[in-house]
Design a protein around this motif. Structure first.
Motif, PDB file in Angstrom:
ATOM      1  N   ASP A   1       0.821  -1.215   0.000  1.00 27.15           N
ATOM      2  CA  ASP A   1       0.000   0.000   0.000  1.00 27.15           C
ATOM      3  C   ASP A   1       0.854   1.264   0.000  1.00 27.15           C
ATOM      4  OD1 ASP A   1      -2.339  -1.454   0.023  1.00 27.15           O
ATOM      5  OD2 ASP A   1      -2.539  -1.423   2.208  1.00 27.15           O
ATOM      6  N   PHE A   2       2.137   1.122   0.363  1.00 25.78           N
ATOM      7  CA  PHE A   2       3.056   2.260   0.385  1.00 25.78           C
ATOM      8  C   PHE A   2       4.065   2.227  -0.758  1.00 25.78           C
ATOM      9  CE2 PHE A   2       1.669   1.345   4.694  1.00 25.78           C
ATOM     10  CZ  PHE A   2       1.304   2.582   5.179  1.00 25.78           C
ATOM     11  N   THR A   3       4.159   1.083  -1.455  1.00 27.24           N
ATOM     12  CA  THR A   3       5.220   0.929  -2.460  1.00 27.24           C
ATOM     13  C   THR A   3       4.703   0.645  -3.867  1.00 27.24           C
ATOM     14  OG1 THR A   3       5.430  -1.430  -1.906  1.00 27.24           O
ATOM     15  CG2 THR A   3       6.868   0.111  -0.730  1.00 27.24           C
ATOM     16  N   ASP A   4       3.412   0.469  -4.026  1.00 25.17           N
ATOM     17  CA  ASP A   4       2.840   0.166  -5.340  1.00 25.17           C
ATOM     18  C   ASP A   4       1.878   1.286  -5.727  1.00 25.17           C
ATOM     19  OD1 ASP A   4       1.650  -0.805  -7.610  1.00 25.17           O
ATOM     20  OD2 ASP A   4       1.077  -2.763  -6.770  1.00 25.17           O
ATOM     21  N   ALA A   5       2.308   2.122  -6.652  1.00 31.30           N
ATOM     22  CA  ALA A   5       1.512   3.290  -7.050  1.00 31.30           C
ATOM     23  C   ALA A   5       0.245   2.913  -7.798  1.00 31.30           C
ATOM     24  CB  ALA A   5       2.354   4.238  -7.900  1.00 31.30           C
ATOM     25  N   ASP A   6       0.099   1.654  -8.197  1.00 28.35           N
ATOM     26  CA  ASP A   6      -1.115   1.224  -8.884  1.00 28.35           C
ATOM     27  C   ASP A   6      -2.228   0.847  -7.901  1.00 28.35           C
ATOM     28  OD1 ASP A   6      -0.054   1.572 -11.418  1.00 28.35           O
ATOM     29  OD2 ASP A   6       0.831  -0.434 -11.458  1.00 28.35           O
ATOM     30  N   ARG A   7      -1.915   0.880  -6.605  1.00 27.67           N
ATOM     31  CA  ARG A   7      -2.916   0.625  -5.582  1.00 27.67           C
ATOM     32  C   ARG A   7      -3.427   1.953  -5.028  1.00 27.67           C
ATOM     33  NH1 ARG A   7      -1.709  -4.893  -3.555  1.00 27.67           N
ATOM     34  NH2 ARG A   7      -2.585  -4.417  -1.522  1.00 27.67           N
ATOM     35  N   ALA A   8      -4.332   1.894  -4.067  1.00 25.38           N
ATOM     36  CA  ALA A   8      -4.774   3.110  -3.364  1.00 25.38           C
ATOM     37  C   ALA A   8      -3.631   3.514  -2.434  1.00 25.38           C
ATOM     38  CB  ALA A   8      -6.053   2.833  -2.584  1.00 25.38           C
TER      39      ALA A   8
END
Length: 282
Positions: free
Chosen positions: A44-51
Motif C-alpha cells: 500500500d506504500f510501495t505500489d503506485a497502482d494501488r490506493a
C-alpha cells in the motif's frame, strides 16, 4: 565562527514541492519497505497502482530546504554537523499528490562551550499549497560539533523523554542495505557525509554513515507496523534522539514499549543508535 544573531535569524528559503505518487513510493523504498516481498501490507506504500498510502515519516523530507547549513554565510563548520534529535507532529494525513509548502526557521541556538560544540534548533511547517491546511510540523536539533565557544546562551536545553527500565514489550529487526544512503539522499538531503568516504573520514567516521532521518524512517516503519497496524493516520507524533550513527548494511532493532516509548540499536555492534523515543498513536 558563528555569529549568534546572524544564524538565529538566518533566512532559509521557502520550498514548494510538487509531490507525486512516485515520490511517495521512492521514499518508502528508501527507508526499507519492500524488502519482504510477501508482506502485502507494505504494498500500500510501495505500489503506485494501488490506493497509495504515504508513510507519516515522509514529513521530514517533504519540502526539505536542503543542506542549508553548508552555506558559508551561516558560519557553521558543515563537515562536523551531526543530526541530534528529531520530532514530527502530524496534523493531517500526508497527500500522495499535490503541492506542498515548507517553511523552515531557526528556533534556538545553544552554546555548549569551546571545544564542546553547539546545538541548533529548527522547525519546519508543512502546508497544503491549495488549501493552506497544516499537514505537519517537524522539529530538529542539529549538533554543531565544531562551533562551540561563540558566546551564545547556554540554555534552555530541551528535555529528553525517559526510557522505561523494564524490558521492551516488542522487538522488531529491520535490515538496511549497503547502498541505502545513496538512495535516501535523493529525497533531498545531499550531505556528502553519507556518500563520500573522504568527507566521512574528515568527520571522524571510518566510512559514510546512514542519514539520521533514514534511521528515523526505519524506526518509524517498525512503530507504524506494531502500534498502528500500518494505518497511516494512526501516528500522531514522534520524537527521538540520535545517539550513534548507523552504517549502511547494518540491522536496526527497534525496542518498543506499549506506552509508545522506544529506542533502537544496531544488532551487529550492539550499539544504541536511537534513544529517548516517544510515539503517540490514536
Amino acid at each position: 565562527m558563528i555569529d549568534y544573531n546572524t544564524l538565529r535569524n538566518f533566512p532559509i528559503p521557502e520550498v514548494r514541492q510538487r509531490v507525486t505518487p512516485r515520490d511517495a513510493v521512492f521514499y518508502a523504498l528508501s527507508v526499507g519497505l519492500g524488502q519482504d516481498p510477501m508482506d502485502r501490507r507494505q504494498l500500500d506504500f510501495t505500489d503506485a497502482d494501488r490506493a497509495l498510502r504515504v508513510l507519516p515519516s515522509m514529513a521530514v523530507v517533504l519540502a526539505h530546504p536542503g543542506f542549508w547549513a553548508a552555506d558559508p554565510a551561516t558560519g557553521i563548520d558543515a563537515v562536523k554537523v551531526v543530526h541530534g534529535e528529531q520530532s514530527i507532529t502530524l496534523h493531517h494525513p500526508l497527500p500522495a499528490e499535490g503541492e506542498i509548502i515548507g517553511r523552515t526557521r531557526v528556533t534556538g541556538l545553544i552554546d555548549k562551550g569551546e571545544g564542546k560544540g553547539a546545538l541548533l534548533y529548527s522547525e519546519k511547517e508543512l502546508r497544503d499549497a491549495a488549501t493552506g491546511t497544516l499537514l505537519a510540523v517537524t522539529g530538529s536539533t542539529t549538533f554543531l560539533r565544531g562551533d562551540g565557544g561563540f558566546g551564545g546562551p547556554s540554555g534552555p536545553v530541551k528535555p529528553v523523554n525517559p526510557v522505561p527500565e523494564t524490558p521492551p514489550d516488542i522487538t522488531v529487526d529491520l535490515p538496511t542495505r549497503p547502498e541505502q544512503a545513496l538512495y535516501y539522499r535523493l529525497n533531498g538531503d545531499n550531505n556528502p557525509l553519507h556518500s563520500d568516504p573522504d568527507v566521512a573520514a574528515k568527520a571522524g567516521f571510518p566510512r559514510p554513515i546512514l542519514h539520521g532521518l533514514c534511521t528515523l524512517g526505519v524506526v518509524a516503519h517498525a512503530l507504524l507496523r506494531e502500534l498502528g497496524d500500518y494505518r497511516e493516520d494512526s501516528m500522531k507524533s514522534l520524537a527521538l534522539r540520535f545517539s550513534s550513527p548507523v552504517f549502511p548494511g547494518e540491522t536496526i532493532r527497534t525496542e518498543i514499549w506499549r506506552d509508545g516509548a522506544f529506542r533502537a540499536r544496531v544488532v551487529e555492534r550492539d550499539v544504541v543508535v536511537v534513544n529517548n523515543g516517544k510515539a503517540v498513536f490514536a
